[in-house]
Design a protein around this motif. Structure first.
Motif, PDB file in Angstrom:
ATOM      1  N   GLU A  59      -3.696   0.088 -10.724  1.00  0.00           N
ATOM      2  CA  GLU A  59      -4.395  -0.133  -9.456  1.00  0.00           C
ATOM      3  C   GLU A  59      -5.731   0.581  -9.533  1.00  0.00           C
ATOM      4  O   GLU A  59      -5.786   1.769  -9.872  1.00  0.00           O
ATOM      5  CB  GLU A  59      -3.577   0.397  -8.269  1.00  0.00           C
ATOM      6  CG  GLU A  59      -4.334   0.186  -6.943  1.00  0.00           C
ATOM      7  CD  GLU A  59      -3.502   0.521  -5.707  1.00  0.00           C
ATOM      8  OE1 GLU A  59      -2.353   0.995  -5.850  1.00  0.00           O
ATOM      9  OE2 GLU A  59      -4.031   0.314  -4.593  1.00  0.00           O
ATOM     10  N   GLU A 149      -4.710  -6.861  -3.829  1.00  0.00           N
ATOM     11  CA  GLU A 149      -3.771  -6.222  -2.909  1.00  0.00           C
ATOM     12  C   GLU A 149      -4.246  -6.442  -1.482  1.00  0.00           C
ATOM     13  O   GLU A 149      -5.350  -6.057  -1.118  1.00  0.00           O
ATOM     14  CB  GLU A 149      -3.665  -4.714  -3.195  1.00  0.00           C
ATOM     15  CG  GLU A 149      -3.046  -4.428  -4.539  1.00  0.00           C
ATOM     16  CD  GLU A 149      -2.577  -2.981  -4.681  1.00  0.00           C
ATOM     17  OE1 GLU A 149      -2.685  -2.200  -3.709  1.00  0.00           O
ATOM     18  OE2 GLU A 149      -2.091  -2.642  -5.777  1.00  0.00           O
ATOM     19  N   ASP A 179       0.538  -5.036  -0.067  1.00  0.00           N
ATOM     20  CA  ASP A 179       0.473  -3.575  -0.161  1.00  0.00           C
ATOM     21  C   ASP A 179       1.140  -2.930   1.059  1.00  0.00           C
ATOM     22  O   ASP A 179       1.229  -3.547   2.122  1.00  0.00           O
ATOM     23  CB  ASP A 179      -1.007  -3.172  -0.201  1.00  0.00           C
ATOM     24  CG  ASP A 179      -1.241  -1.794  -0.799  1.00  0.00           C
ATOM     25  OD1 ASP A 179      -0.281  -1.127  -1.185  1.00  0.00           O
ATOM     26  OD2 ASP A 179      -2.426  -1.406  -0.887  1.00  0.00           O
ATOM     27  N   ASP A 180       1.572  -1.691   0.906  1.00  0.00           N
ATOM     28  CA  ASP A 180       2.114  -0.894   2.020  1.00  0.00           C
ATOM     29  C   ASP A 180       3.196  -1.658   2.765  1.00  0.00           C
ATOM     30  O   ASP A 180       3.293  -1.570   3.996  1.00  0.00           O
ATOM     31  CB  ASP A 180       0.997  -0.516   3.016  1.00  0.00           C
ATOM     32  CG  ASP A 180      -0.184   0.157   2.333  1.00  0.00           C
ATOM     33  OD1 ASP A 180       0.022   0.767   1.276  1.00  0.00           O
ATOM     34  OD2 ASP A 180      -1.301   0.070   2.853  1.00  0.00           O
ATOM     35  N   LYS A 200       4.760  -4.407  -2.608  1.00  0.00           N
ATOM     36  CA  LYS A 200       4.649  -2.980  -2.903  1.00  0.00           C
ATOM     37  C   LYS A 200       5.351  -2.193  -1.803  1.00  0.00           C
ATOM     38  O   LYS A 200       4.908  -2.205  -0.650  1.00  0.00           O
ATOM     39  CB  LYS A 200       3.178  -2.560  -3.001  1.00  0.00           C
ATOM     40  CG  LYS A 200       2.436  -3.244  -4.150  1.00  0.00           C
ATOM     41  CD  LYS A 200       1.088  -2.616  -4.410  1.00  0.00           C
ATOM     42  CE  LYS A 200       1.197  -1.335  -5.231  1.00  0.00           C
ATOM     43  NZ  LYS A 200      -0.145  -0.836  -5.640  1.00  0.00           N
ATOM     44  N   GLU A 236       5.550   2.445  -4.621  1.00  0.00           N
ATOM     45  CA  GLU A 236       4.370   3.305  -4.647  1.00  0.00           C
ATOM     46  C   GLU A 236       4.760   4.744  -4.351  1.00  0.00           C
ATOM     47  O   GLU A 236       5.754   4.991  -3.680  1.00  0.00           O
ATOM     48  CB  GLU A 236       3.412   2.930  -3.516  1.00  0.00           C
ATOM     49  CG  GLU A 236       2.845   1.560  -3.557  1.00  0.00           C
ATOM     50  CD  GLU A 236       1.715   1.452  -2.534  1.00  0.00           C
ATOM     51  OE1 GLU A 236       0.595   1.805  -2.923  1.00  0.00           O
ATOM     52  OE2 GLU A 236       1.943   1.049  -1.392  1.00  0.00           O
TER      53      GLU A 236
END
Ligand code: C2E
Ligand code: MG
Ligand code: MG
Ligand code: MG
Length: 291
Positions: A59, A149, A179-180, A200, A236
Motif C-alpha cells: 500500500e 482503495e 478499505d476500512d 480490507k 490491516e
C-alpha cells in the motif's frame, strides 16, 4: 462578575477560533507549496500472503515532511486537502509517483508487485479512468500493477456512475479494494452491487484479536463472507504474532501491519522484497529431497 467571565469566555473563544483558522490557513498554504517544493513522498507497506509467505503487494501511503514543522501525519493533512480541493492535484501526484516507482523497480529487475493507492471520494470523477490510464501508459505499465482503495462512503452516492467507473477500472486490469471495511455505513448490499476484488478488514477489529470475543466473531464473519463472495480478504493493522496466527487459522488471505513491516521508504521496501520473495523463491524452487 458572572457577566465578566462570560465576556472573557467569549473573548477567549473567539481568540481561540482565530488562532485555529490562522493555523489552518497556514497549513493550507504550506500544503499548496508542498506539492511544488517536493516535500511529498510515498512510503510502501508490504502486504504478505499467508499461504505463499510472499509479499504480494504494497500500500502506497503519502508522507509529508515540512522543512520546519517536520513530518505531518496524513490524518492531519488529508482532510484539509479534501476540504480545499487540493486532494485533486495531490491525488494525481500520488498515482503518478506510484507508477514512476513501479517503473523504476521493473527497470531494476525487481519482481513487480501490485501497488495500492488510496482514493478520496472527491477524486472519483468522470475524468479519473482516463487520467489513470494515461499515467500508466506514460510509464509503460499495464493496469494490473495498480489497485485502488476506496471506502464505503464513496459507494453511498451516485451509485450508477460509480459502478460504471469501477467497471471501467476493472476492464483496464486494475483491482479494487474496499478499505476500512466495517467502519463506514456498511451495507452488505454494497458487496453485491459494486464490483470489488478485495476487502480490507479495518484495524479496529484486528486490535482485540485473539482475546476479544466480539472482534474474533466479527473478523471470522468478514472472512467467511468474503470467501463466500469469492473476494480476497486482507487484514490491516496486524501488530502481533497472535493476531497473525488467528487470522491465518480463520482463512484470511493477506495481512498488512507493523508485525511484518511498517510502511517503508522505497529503497527499504525494495530490499525487503528482494530478501523475502527472493528467499521464498529459492526455498520453493529447491525442494529438500537430499540430506
Ligand atoms: P489507511 O488507508 O487505512 O492506511 C492504513 C494506515 O494504518 C496507515 O496510516 C498505516 O501507516 C497504518 N498502519 C499500518 N500498519 C499498522 C499497524 O500495525 N498498526 C497501526 N496502528 N497502524 C498501522 P497512515 O499512513 O498514517 O495513513 C492514514 C490514512 O490516511 C490512511 O488510512 C488513508 O485513509 C489516508 N491516506 C494515506 N495516504 C493517502 C493518499 O495517498 N491518498 C488519500 N486519499 N488518503 C491517504
Ligand atoms: Mg488504505
Ligand atoms: Mg487501508
Ligand atoms: Mg484502512
Amino acid at each position: 462578575r458572572a457577566k465578566q467571565s462570560t465576556a472573557d469566555g467569549f473573548l477567549f473563544y473567539s481568540q481561540e477560533m482565530n488562532r485555529r483558522s490562522r493555523e489552518r490557513l497556514k497549513l493550507e498554504g504550506a500544503l499548496r507549496r508542498a506539492l511544488e517544493q517536493g516535500e511529498l513522498s510515498l512510503h510502501f507497506q508490504p502486504q504478505l500472503c499467508l499461504t505463499s509467505h510472499r509479499v504480494v503487494g504494497a500500500e502506497a501511503l503519502l508522507r509529508w515532511r515540512h522543512p520546519e514543522m517536520g513530518p505531518i501525519p496524513p490524518a492531519e493533512f488529508i482532510p484539509l486537502a479534501e476540504e480545499t480541493g487540493l486532494i485533486i492535484p495531490i491525488g494525481q501526484w500520488v498515482i503518478n509517483a506510484a507508477c514512476a516507482q513501479a517503473r523504476a523497480w521493473q527497470d531494476q529487475g525487481l519482481p513487480l508487485v501490485r501497488l495500492a493507492v488510496n482514493l478520496s471520494s472527491r477524486q472519483f470523477q468522470p475524468g479519473l479512468p482516463q487520467q489513470i490510464s494515461d499515467t500508466l501508459a506514460r510509464h509503460r505499465l499495464t493496469g494490473d500493477v495498480l489497485e485502488l482503495e476506496i471506502t464505503e462512503s464513496m459507494l453511498m452516492h451516485n451509485s450508477e456512475r460509480v459502478v460504471a467507473m469501477m467497471e471501467e477500472f476493472q476492464q483496464a486490469g486494475l483491482s479494487l479494494s474496499l478499505d476500512d471495511f466495517g467502519t463506514g455505513y456498511s451495507s452488505l448490499a454494497y458487496l453485491k452491487r459494486f464490483p470489488i476484488d478485495n476487502l480490507k478488514i479495518d484495524q479496529s477489529f484486528v486490535r482485540g484479536l485473539p482475546e476479544d470475543a466480539n472482534d474474533s466473531a466479527i473478523a471470522r464473519a468478514i472472512i467467511g463472507m468474503a470467501k463466500a463472495l469469492k473476494l480476497c480478504v486482507i487484514a490491516e493493522g496486524v501488530e502481533t504474532e497472535a493476531q497473525l496466527r488467528f487470522l491465518a487459522e480463520a482463512g484470511c488471505d493477506e495481512i498488512q501491519g507493523y508485525h511484518f513491516s511498517p510502511p517503508l521508504p522505497a529503497d527499504e521496501f525494495a530490499a525487503l522484497l528482494a530478501r523475502v520473495n527472493g528467499a521464498a523463491g529459492i526455498a520453493s524452487a529447491t525442494p529438500a529431497t537430499t540430506h
